[in-house]
Design an enzyme around this catalytic site. Structure first.
Site, PDB file in Angstrom:
ATOM      1  N   ASN A  10       0.863  -1.183   0.000  1.00  0.00           N
ATOM      2  CA  ASN A  10       0.000   0.000   0.000  1.00  0.00           C
ATOM      3  C   ASN A  10       0.903   1.239   0.000  1.00  0.00           C
ATOM      4  O   ASN A  10       1.477   1.581   1.024  1.00  0.00           O
ATOM      5  CB  ASN A  10      -0.891  -0.027   1.253  1.00  0.00           C
ATOM      6  N   LYS A  12       0.090   4.286  -0.297  1.00  0.00           N
ATOM      7  CA  LYS A  12      -0.556   5.492   0.235  1.00  0.00           C
ATOM      8  C   LYS A  12      -0.326   6.659  -0.744  1.00  0.00           C
ATOM      9  O   LYS A  12      -0.332   6.451  -1.950  1.00  0.00           O
ATOM     10  CB  LYS A  12      -0.043   5.810   1.634  1.00  0.00           C
ATOM     11  N   HIS A 101      -9.501   1.219   5.077  1.00  0.00           N
ATOM     12  CA  HIS A 101      -8.199   1.436   5.724  1.00  0.00           C
ATOM     13  C   HIS A 101      -8.402   2.418   6.884  1.00  0.00           C
ATOM     14  O   HIS A 101      -9.186   3.363   6.785  1.00  0.00           O
ATOM     15  CB  HIS A 101      -7.199   1.995   4.711  1.00  0.00           C
ATOM     16  N   GLU A 103      -6.731   4.826   7.898  1.00  0.00           N
ATOM     17  CA  GLU A 103      -6.499   6.248   7.566  1.00  0.00           C
ATOM     18  C   GLU A 103      -7.738   6.838   6.897  1.00  0.00           C
ATOM     19  O   GLU A 103      -8.057   8.006   7.095  1.00  0.00           O
ATOM     20  CB  GLU A 103      -5.240   6.376   6.687  1.00  0.00           C
ATOM     21  N   GLU A 173      -5.264  -4.785  10.922  1.00  0.00           N
ATOM     22  CA  GLU A 173      -4.282  -3.712  11.062  1.00  0.00           C
ATOM     23  C   GLU A 173      -4.549  -2.962  12.369  1.00  0.00           C
ATOM     24  O   GLU A 173      -5.383  -2.035  12.395  1.00  0.00           O
ATOM     25  CB  GLU A 173      -4.397  -2.742   9.886  1.00  0.00           C
ATOM     26  N   GLY A 179       2.428   2.581  10.681  1.00  0.00           N
ATOM     27  CA  GLY A 179       3.350   3.692  10.452  1.00  0.00           C
ATOM     28  C   GLY A 179       4.062   4.161  11.710  1.00  0.00           C
ATOM     29  O   GLY A 179       4.652   5.238  11.727  1.00  0.00           O
ATOM     30  N   SER A 219       3.536  -1.765  10.378  1.00  0.00           N
ATOM     31  CA  SER A 219       4.995  -1.719  10.543  1.00  0.00           C
ATOM     32  C   SER A 219       5.680  -3.046  10.196  1.00  0.00           C
ATOM     33  O   SER A 219       6.617  -3.473  10.881  1.00  0.00           O
ATOM     34  CB  SER A 219       5.358  -1.252  11.964  1.00  0.00           C
TER      35      SER A 219
HETATM   36  C1  PEP Z   1      -0.709   0.266   5.910  1.00  0.00           C
HETATM   37  O1  PEP Z   1      -0.653   1.297   5.258  1.00  0.00           O
HETATM   38  O2  PEP Z   1      -1.679  -0.464   5.750  1.00  0.00           O
HETATM   39  C2  PEP Z   1       0.363  -0.050   6.850  1.00  0.00           C
HETATM   40  C3  PEP Z   1       0.282  -1.141   7.530  1.00  0.00           C
HETATM   41  O3  PEP Z   1       1.419   0.855   6.936  1.00  0.00           O
HETATM   42  P1  PEP Z   1       2.865   0.577   7.620  1.00  0.00           P
HETATM   43  O4  PEP Z   1       3.346  -0.753   7.097  1.00  0.00           O
HETATM   44  O5  PEP Z   1       3.702   1.716   7.180  1.00  0.00           O
HETATM   45  O6  PEP Z   1       2.643   0.520   9.103  1.00  0.00           O
END
Ligand code: PEP
Length: 257
Positions: A10, A12, A101, A103, A173, A179, A219
């Site tokens: 992803n 973003k 998601h 976000e 998640e 992040g 992460s």
């Molecule tokens: C994500 O964007 O779904 C995500 C898990 O980001 P990151 O791996 O940067 O934590």
């Protein structure tokens, strides 16, 4: 049942279309030299402005990755300035669409009901949704993580045929891990992945629970991917930051195989 592992990148709001093409060319060279192991699938989720460029680059270099999107609108067309429909994504050759998601839920006010409508749209156009669920740190510390995830699953999945639900991907998640550099332990990831499968069984039956693929996201790095993928109920990874470089993404795709 042996499920295929799905590793999804992803991006973003990163990589303009020139950078996206460079990424795909680099990934193509890496995977030509050392292909992903059998049983591993990968998808790339660039920003909307890069979808067409990534699709063309993937096709011309025959890169073994599926095209994914980060979001879509729940309606097929209309007066929704700035939005992109699932129908448009399907026409571009998109196979996987991330819906819900955290976000999007946090910054753009997406409710569980909006997420359900997006999931409907993705299914209407014969693509596979990657439904994101997960709890905040407060909810985890208050012992409400499972309840939160169950509620998100309930709204998104209830009253759907088991045969449809069995084809979906659910990404667990935990919001506190996205992040932040904080990764859930393998045991946290396994615990929630097993909970998700039990909830899917309760909502949609054993066939659906056996078929659904559960990703972990938060992460993920090339260093921690192996242990996360070793969890029996984790069938893949949704990767943000560490998917922005082709080498790191390929390393995660190979982890532990
Ligand atoms: C994500 O964007 O779904 C995500 C898990 O980001 P990151 O791996 O940067 O934590």
């Amino acid at each position: 049942m042996t499920r295929r592992v799905l590793v999804s990148g992803n991006w973003k709001m990163n990589h303009n279309h020139f950078e996206s093409i460079q990424f795909v060319q680099k990934l193509a060279a890496i995977l030509r030299a050392s292909p992903l192991p059998s049983g591993r699938d990968a998808s790339l989720h660039p920003p909307f402005t890069s979808l067409r460029s990534v699709q063309t680059a993937v096709e011309s270099d025959a890169v073994p990755v599926a095209l994914g999107a980060q979001d879509c609108h729940g309606m097929d067309r209309g007066a929704f300035t700035g939005e992109v429909s699932a129908e448009m994504l399907a026409k571009l050759g998109v196979s996987y669409v991330i819906v819900g998601h955290s976000e999007r839920r946090t910054y753009f006010g997406e409710t569980d009901e909006i997420v359900r409508a997006k999931l409907d749209a993705v299914l209407r156009h014969a693509m596979t949704p990657i439904l994101c669920v997960g709890e905040t740190l407060d909810e985890r510390q208050g012992g409400r993580a499972e309840e939160k995830v169950s509620a998100q699953l309930g709204t998104a999945l209830s009253k759907r045929p088991g045969s449809v639900v069995g084809g979906l991907v659910v990404a667990y998640e935990p919001i506190w891990a996205i992040g932040t550099g904080e990764t859930a332990t393998a045991s946290d990831a396994q615990h929630m992945a097993a909970h998700i499968r039990r909830e899917v069984e309760r909502l949609s039956g054993a066939e659906a629970a056996g078929g659904i693929r559960v990703q972990y996201g938060g992460s993920v790095t090339p260093e921690n991917a192996r242990v996360l993928l070793s969890c029996p109920d984790v069938d893949g990874l949704l990767v943000g930051g560490a998917s922005l470089g082709a080498e790191g993404f390929a390393a995660i795709g190979r982890a532990g195989a």
